[in-house]
Design a protein around this motif. Structure first.
Motif, PDB file in Angstrom:
ATOM      1  N   THR A   1     109.449  72.630  34.474  1.00 60.67           N
ATOM      2  CA  THR A   1     108.321  72.385  35.113  1.00 60.67           C
ATOM      3  C   THR A   1     107.145  71.830  34.264  1.00 60.67           C
ATOM      4  OG1 THR A   1     107.401  74.455  35.097  1.00 60.67           O
ATOM      5  CG2 THR A   1     108.775  73.850  37.041  1.00 60.67           C
ATOM      6  N   PHE A   2     106.495  70.838  34.542  1.00 66.34           N
ATOM      7  CA  PHE A   2     105.169  70.163  33.671  1.00 66.34           C
ATOM      8  C   PHE A   2     104.072  70.775  34.357  1.00 66.34           C
ATOM      9  CE2 PHE A   2     109.181  67.568  33.437  1.00 66.34           C
ATOM     10  CZ  PHE A   2     109.049  67.429  32.055  1.00 66.34           C
ATOM     11  N   PRO A   3     103.274  70.749  33.521  1.00 64.19           N
ATOM     12  CA  PRO A   3     101.779  71.176  34.307  1.00 64.19           C
ATOM     13  C   PRO A   3     101.152  69.955  34.709  1.00 64.19           C
ATOM     14  CG  PRO A   3     101.563  70.540  31.799  1.00 64.19           C
ATOM     15  CD  PRO A   3     103.101  70.604  32.069  1.00 64.19           C
ATOM     16  N   PRO A   4     100.155  70.069  35.580  1.00 62.35           N
ATOM     17  CA  PRO A   4      99.594  69.018  36.482  1.00 62.35           C
ATOM     18  C   PRO A   4      98.969  67.956  35.589  1.00 62.35           C
ATOM     19  CG  PRO A   4      98.503  71.096  37.102  1.00 62.35           C
ATOM     20  CD  PRO A   4      99.744  71.404  36.101  1.00 62.35           C
ATOM     21  N   THR A   5      99.219  66.862  35.732  1.00 62.68           N
ATOM     22  CA  THR A   5      98.293  65.786  34.972  1.00 62.68           C
ATOM     23  C   THR A   5      96.737  65.736  35.083  1.00 62.68           C
ATOM     24  OG1 THR A   5     100.284  64.499  35.067  1.00 62.68           O
ATOM     25  CG2 THR A   5      98.450  63.310  34.350  1.00 62.68           C
ATOM     26  N   PRO A   6      95.975  65.861  34.063  1.00 58.44           N
ATOM     27  CA  PRO A   6      94.686  65.940  34.191  1.00 58.44           C
ATOM     28  C   PRO A   6      94.027  64.479  34.931  1.00 58.44           C
ATOM     29  CG  PRO A   6      95.243  66.450  31.903  1.00 58.44           C
ATOM     30  CD  PRO A   6      96.497  66.062  32.643  1.00 58.44           C
ATOM     31  N   HIS A   7      93.026  64.566  35.586  1.00 54.85           N
ATOM     32  CA  HIS A   7      92.637  63.416  36.471  1.00 54.85           C
ATOM     33  C   HIS A   7      92.151  62.261  35.581  1.00 54.85           C
ATOM     34  CE1 HIS A   7      93.205  64.576  40.459  1.00 54.85           C
ATOM     35  NE2 HIS A   7      92.567  65.875  40.257  1.00 54.85           N
ATOM     36  N   HIS A   8      91.789  62.517  34.251  1.00 51.84           N
ATOM     37  CA  HIS A   8      91.251  61.567  33.459  1.00 51.84           C
ATOM     38  C   HIS A   8      92.286  60.888  32.888  1.00 51.84           C
ATOM     39  CE1 HIS A   8      92.167  64.888  30.479  1.00 51.84           C
ATOM     40  NE2 HIS A   8      91.990  63.988  29.754  1.00 51.84           N
ATOM     41  N   ILE A   9      93.638  61.448  32.980  1.00 53.49           N
ATOM     42  CA  ILE A   9      94.768  60.530  32.439  1.00 53.49           C
ATOM     43  C   ILE A   9      95.362  59.883  33.571  1.00 53.49           C
ATOM     44  CG2 ILE A   9      97.047  61.011  31.502  1.00 53.49           C
ATOM     45  CD1 ILE A   9      96.024  63.191  29.808  1.00 53.49           C
ATOM     46  N   TRP A  10      95.656  60.620  34.723  1.00 49.28           N
ATOM     47  CA  TRP A  10      96.136  59.776  35.980  1.00 49.28           C
ATOM     48  C   TRP A  10      95.079  60.125  37.119  1.00 49.28           C
ATOM     49  CZ3 TRP A  10     100.700  57.034  35.954  1.00 49.28           C
ATOM     50  CH2 TRP A  10     101.113  56.649  37.274  1.00 49.28           C
ATOM     51  N   PRO A  11      93.951  59.407  37.156  1.00 48.38           N
ATOM     52  CA  PRO A  11      93.040  59.593  38.231  1.00 48.38           C
ATOM     53  C   PRO A  11      93.751  59.239  39.774  1.00 48.38           C
ATOM     54  CG  PRO A  11      92.757  57.477  37.260  1.00 48.38           C
ATOM     55  CD  PRO A  11      93.897  58.224  36.640  1.00 48.38           C
ATOM     56  N   SER A  12      93.354  60.217  40.712  1.00 44.97           N
ATOM     57  CA  SER A  12      93.845  60.097  41.942  1.00 44.97           C
ATOM     58  C   SER A  12      93.759  58.794  42.458  1.00 44.97           C
ATOM     59  CB  SER A  12      93.332  61.086  42.988  1.00 44.97           C
ATOM     60  OG  SER A  12      92.103  60.778  43.149  1.00 44.97           O
ATOM     61  N   ARG A  13      94.704  58.108  43.480  1.00 44.58           N
ATOM     62  CA  ARG A  13      94.279  56.848  44.059  1.00 44.58           C
ATOM     63  C   ARG A  13      93.379  57.014  45.311  1.00 44.58           C
ATOM     64  NH1 ARG A  13     100.381  56.467  45.255  1.00 44.58           N
ATOM     65  NH2 ARG A  13      99.913  58.329  46.266  1.00 44.58           N
ATOM     66  N   TRP A  14      92.384  55.772  45.420  1.00 46.19           N
ATOM     67  CA  TRP A  14      91.162  56.027  46.266  1.00 46.19           C
ATOM     68  C   TRP A  14      91.745  56.270  47.625  1.00 46.19           C
ATOM     69  CZ3 TRP A  14      91.282  52.934  50.307  1.00 46.19           C
ATOM     70  CH2 TRP A  14      92.148  51.801  50.114  1.00 46.19           C
ATOM     71  N   PHE A  15      93.111  55.782  48.086  1.00 50.16           N
ATOM     72  CA  PHE A  15      93.409  56.036  49.389  1.00 50.16           C
ATOM     73  C   PHE A  15      93.963  57.558  49.804  1.00 50.16           C
ATOM     74  CE2 PHE A  15      96.438  53.769  47.039  1.00 50.16           C
ATOM     75  CZ  PHE A  15      97.575  54.480  47.055  1.00 50.16           C
ATOM     76  N   ASP A  16      94.090  58.274  48.701  1.00 50.08           N
ATOM     77  CA  ASP A  16      94.523  59.623  48.703  1.00 50.08           C
ATOM     78  C   ASP A  16      93.398  60.490  49.196  1.00 50.08           C
ATOM     79  OD1 ASP A  16      97.136  59.509  47.772  1.00 50.08           O
ATOM     80  OD2 ASP A  16      96.634  59.687  46.034  1.00 50.08           O
ATOM     81  N   ARG A  17      92.127  59.799  48.941  1.00 46.09           N
ATOM     82  CA  ARG A  17      90.872  60.712  49.486  1.00 46.09           C
ATOM     83  C   ARG A  17      90.186  60.125  50.562  1.00 46.09           C
ATOM     84  NH1 ARG A  17      90.139  59.085  44.166  1.00 46.09           N
ATOM     85  NH2 ARG A  17      88.175  58.061  44.768  1.00 46.09           N
ATOM     86  N   ALA A  18      90.954  59.151  51.274  1.00 45.21           N
ATOM     87  CA  ALA A  18      90.491  58.311  52.491  1.00 45.21           C
ATOM     88  C   ALA A  18      90.330  59.545  53.423  1.00 45.21           C
ATOM     89  CB  ALA A  18      91.109  57.424  52.694  1.00 45.21           C
ATOM     90  N   ALA A  19      89.202  59.222  54.345  1.00 42.40           N
ATOM     91  CA  ALA A  19      89.076  59.993  55.601  1.00 42.40           C
ATOM     92  C   ALA A  19      90.210  59.675  56.558  1.00 42.40           C
ATOM     93  CB  ALA A  19      87.700  59.769  56.380  1.00 42.40           C
ATOM     94  N   CYS A  20      90.569  58.588  56.549  1.00 44.24           N
ATOM     95  CA  CYS A  20      91.831  58.145  57.446  1.00 44.24           C
ATOM     96  C   CYS A  20      93.001  58.695  57.075  1.00 44.24           C
ATOM     97  CB  CYS A  20      91.900  56.560  57.482  1.00 44.24           C
ATOM     98  SG  CYS A  20      92.475  55.973  56.054  1.00 44.24           S
ATOM     99  N   ALA A  21      93.297  59.432  56.108  1.00 41.27           N
ATOM    100  CA  ALA A  21      94.657  59.687  55.623  1.00 41.27           C
ATOM    101  C   ALA A  21      95.037  60.937  56.405  1.00 41.27           C
ATOM    102  CB  ALA A  21      94.505  60.325  54.301  1.00 41.27           C
ATOM    103  N   SER A  22      94.137  61.819  57.154  1.00 46.16           N
ATOM    104  CA  SER A  22      94.579  62.557  58.072  1.00 46.16           C
ATOM    105  C   SER A  22      94.718  62.166  59.564  1.00 46.16           C
ATOM    106  CB  SER A  22      93.663  64.017  57.792  1.00 46.16           C
ATOM    107  OG  SER A  22      92.297  63.499  58.111  1.00 46.16           O
ATOM    108  N   GLN A  23      94.186  60.966  59.839  1.00 50.00           N
ATOM    109  CA  GLN A  23      94.181  60.585  61.213  1.00 50.00           C
ATOM    110  C   GLN A  23      95.475  59.860  61.600  1.00 50.00           C
ATOM    111  OE1 GLN A  23      91.485  61.275  63.031  1.00 50.00           O
ATOM    112  NE2 GLN A  23      90.751  62.161  61.461  1.00 50.00           N
TER     113      GLN A  23
END
Length: 96
Positions: free
Chosen positions: A2-24
């Motif tokens: 297993t690998f440790p989680p990638t820090p956000h400064h190296i691989w930032p999350s995609r904007w659509f992963d944080r979208a309010a519509c993602a759970s709709q």
């Protein structure tokens, strides 16, 4: 192994992963009939109004261009598309 989680400064999350519509439900933003569109559009726009990535979403919709659905708090007509996905002249100017 297993690998440790990638820090956000190296691989930032995609904007659509944080979208309010993602759970709709998807059809809220892409209605399949005029009747459903009249009911769902105000709800979808309310969801967009609370979204932390609304600006990134709208930028994506304009750059791609997305011809259908609700993107960044705008309808396809507001982005300059008719109901068939063809370009139209928007008499109200650019995006509100």
């Amino acid at each position: 192994m297993t690998f440790p989680p990638t820090p956000h400064h190296i691989w930032p999350s995609r904007w659509f992963d944080r979208a309010a519509c993602a759970s709709q439900p998807r059809d809220l933003f892409f209605p399949q009939s005029r009747t459903h569109e009249r009911r769902s559009t105000p709800v979808a726009l309310d969801v967009c109004g609370q979204c932390p990535v609304r600006d990134a979403c709208l930028s994506h919709a304009l750059a791609t261009p997305e011809r259908f659905g609700i993107w960044g708090g705008t309808t396809a007509a507001q982005r300059g598309w008719d109901k068939y996905g063809r370009p139209q002249r928007n008499p109200y100017g650019r995006i509100p």
